[in-house]
Design an enzyme around this catalytic site. Structure first.
Site, PDB file in Angstrom:
ATOM      1  CG  HIS A 104      -7.288  -9.701  -3.835  1.00 38.76           C
ATOM      2  ND1 HIS A 104      -6.818  -9.847  -5.044  1.00 38.76           N
ATOM      3  CD2 HIS A 104      -6.463 -10.219  -3.016  1.00 38.76           C
ATOM      4  CE1 HIS A 104      -5.895 -10.270  -5.126  1.00 38.76           C
ATOM      5  NE2 HIS A 104      -5.566 -10.546  -3.784  1.00 38.76           N
ATOM      6  N   GLY A 105     -11.822  -8.413  -3.231  1.00 44.22           N
ATOM      7  CA  GLY A 105     -12.838  -7.756  -2.609  1.00 44.22           C
ATOM      8  C   GLY A 105     -13.719  -6.735  -3.369  1.00 44.22           C
TER       9      GLY A 105
END
Length: 408
Positions: free
Chosen positions: A337-338
């Protein structure tokens, strides 16, 4: 040049439905117009990645050439009867390098990267590539057809945010046109999904995300008591519920659009959501939420790490092995997701939630005579799971960074 974000405004749908008419007519009469479908896909890719986003279009083209060379080089290697584990690992690592670089570069401060990195949807098409490479290695895919593979990767209804299809399932649909009666049924589902998508994304999602969420966020930041560096109030709880609803209805609405357009094209793209807020436990939730992503992680990370660890006898206790696999699976999901603390904590949170859930289920099976099971306990399980999930979305939102001084 027109630049359109997929499923973002009425103009996009008007252009899309007009362009779909020849495909719909062809499939109604039992013919798949493959040349027109290819041109149709090309036009919408240009509309999505052209104009001001031309650099993303160049990145997509470069990515496509790189992944094509990698996939067919590995297919040629397997056809020679070779199956070295080191070559397989190297191929998978090379396949995910563009995605890894993109994730890293996009976390850099604004303005520090002088060029556009990656493109919209790089995660989902990368997952498709990795899936094909792994199944070539397993032998479940014997032969990848270049034309079908190209359409599979660039299937425009799902390219930006999924759902994530599987090559063999996609090929089965694409190789033939459905019967007229089956296609009429497909169109009925398509219309239903698109109207449901409009309800979810543009009406309910708008209320939660555009009308209410900014007001609640403002109040939560403006008022509250400082507790351990966090400014807490009931507005934070309201934000948690509102953001959770917005996240679901916005993303589920998008997914319904993607599935509906796929059905118009005679492709049964799998559904991505199945009433996730009715889940009775956290594992049930991940069988209902972002289904194609969670199943991809289950099949290609959780299961493969488990089998590899069993083969290497790294962890002899099966319960501990399962727990380690959950932790790795969701930690990687968090990093995907990051590269931000709250995404990583989100992944760890869900891993711990599933581990605790498994402990409880084993205890429950062992003491099933002493533990009541009825509609009230089921309702409480749904209530508890809902709140466990909503709190995870509060973490995922990054809003705690704004509440926590020094973590903005």
């Amino acid at each position: 040049m027109i630049n359109l974000q997929p499923y973002s405004n009425p103009q996009y749908f008007l252009i899309l439905l007009a362009a779909l008419l020849p495909i719909i007519i062809g499939l109604y009469f039992g013919k798949r117009l493959k040349i027109y479908e290819a041109l149709f896909t090309l036009v919408f890719l240009v509309l999505t990645f052209g104009g001001v986003k031309w650099q993303e279009g160049i990145n997509l083209l470069l990515w496509l050439v790189f992944e094509f060379c990698l996939t067919f080089a590995y297919q040629h290697y397997r056809k020679q009867g070779k199956n070295k584990t080191s070559i397989f690992y190297l191929t998978v690592i090379l396949a995910i390098i563009p995605l890894t670089v993109t994730k890293f570069m996009t976390t850099q401060p604004a303005g520090s990267v002088p060029f556009v990195v990656g493109f919209l949807g790089i995660s989902y098409v990368t997952f498709k590539t990795v899936q094909v490479i792994m199944e070539l290695r397993d032998g479940t895919i014997k032969q990848v057809d270049p034309g079908t593979y190209l359409r599979f990767l660039l299937f425009f209804p799902t390219i930006s945010s999924g759902p994530i299809d599987r090559y063999r399932r996609f090929k089965q649909d694409y190789d033939k046109a459905p019967s007229r009666s089956d296609y009429i049924t497909d169109m009925q589902y398509a219309v239903r999904y698109i109207f449901q998508g409009f309800l979810y994304k543009f009406i309910i999602g708008w209320f939660f995300g555009t009308l209410w969420l900014p007001k609640i966020e403002h109040q939560a930041l403006a008022v509250g008591n400082m507790v351990g560096g966090l400014k807490l109030s009931w507005w934070v709880v309201a934000y948690m519920y509102c953001y959770s609803m917005y996240l679901f209805f916005d993303f589920a609405g998008y997914s319904l659009f993607a599935v509906g357009i796929s059905y118009f094209m005679g492709i049964h793209t799998p559904m991505n959501f199945n009433q996730p807020f009715k889940s009775k436990n956290i594992k049930d939730f991940w069988n209902r939420w972002h289904i194609t992503l969670s199943f991809w992680f289950r099949d290609f990370i959780y299961m493969r790490f488990t089998f590899w660890a069993m083969k290497k006898k790294l962890i002899k206790n099966r319960i501990r092995l399962s727990q380690a696999s959950y932790l790795i699976d969701f930690l990687i999901m968090g990093f995907w997701h990051g590269l931000t603390w709250y995404y990583i904590v989100y992944g760890i949170y869900h891993a711990l939630a599933i581990i605790i859930n498994d402990i409880w289920l084993r205890f429950k099976r062992k003491h099933q005579k002493q533990i009541p099971h009825n509609k009230f306990t089921e309702a409480f399980a749904i209530f508890l799971t809902f709140h466990v999930v909503c709190f995870s979305f509060l973490i995922f939102s990054g809003f705690l960074s704004q509440l926590w001084f020094g973590w903005k």
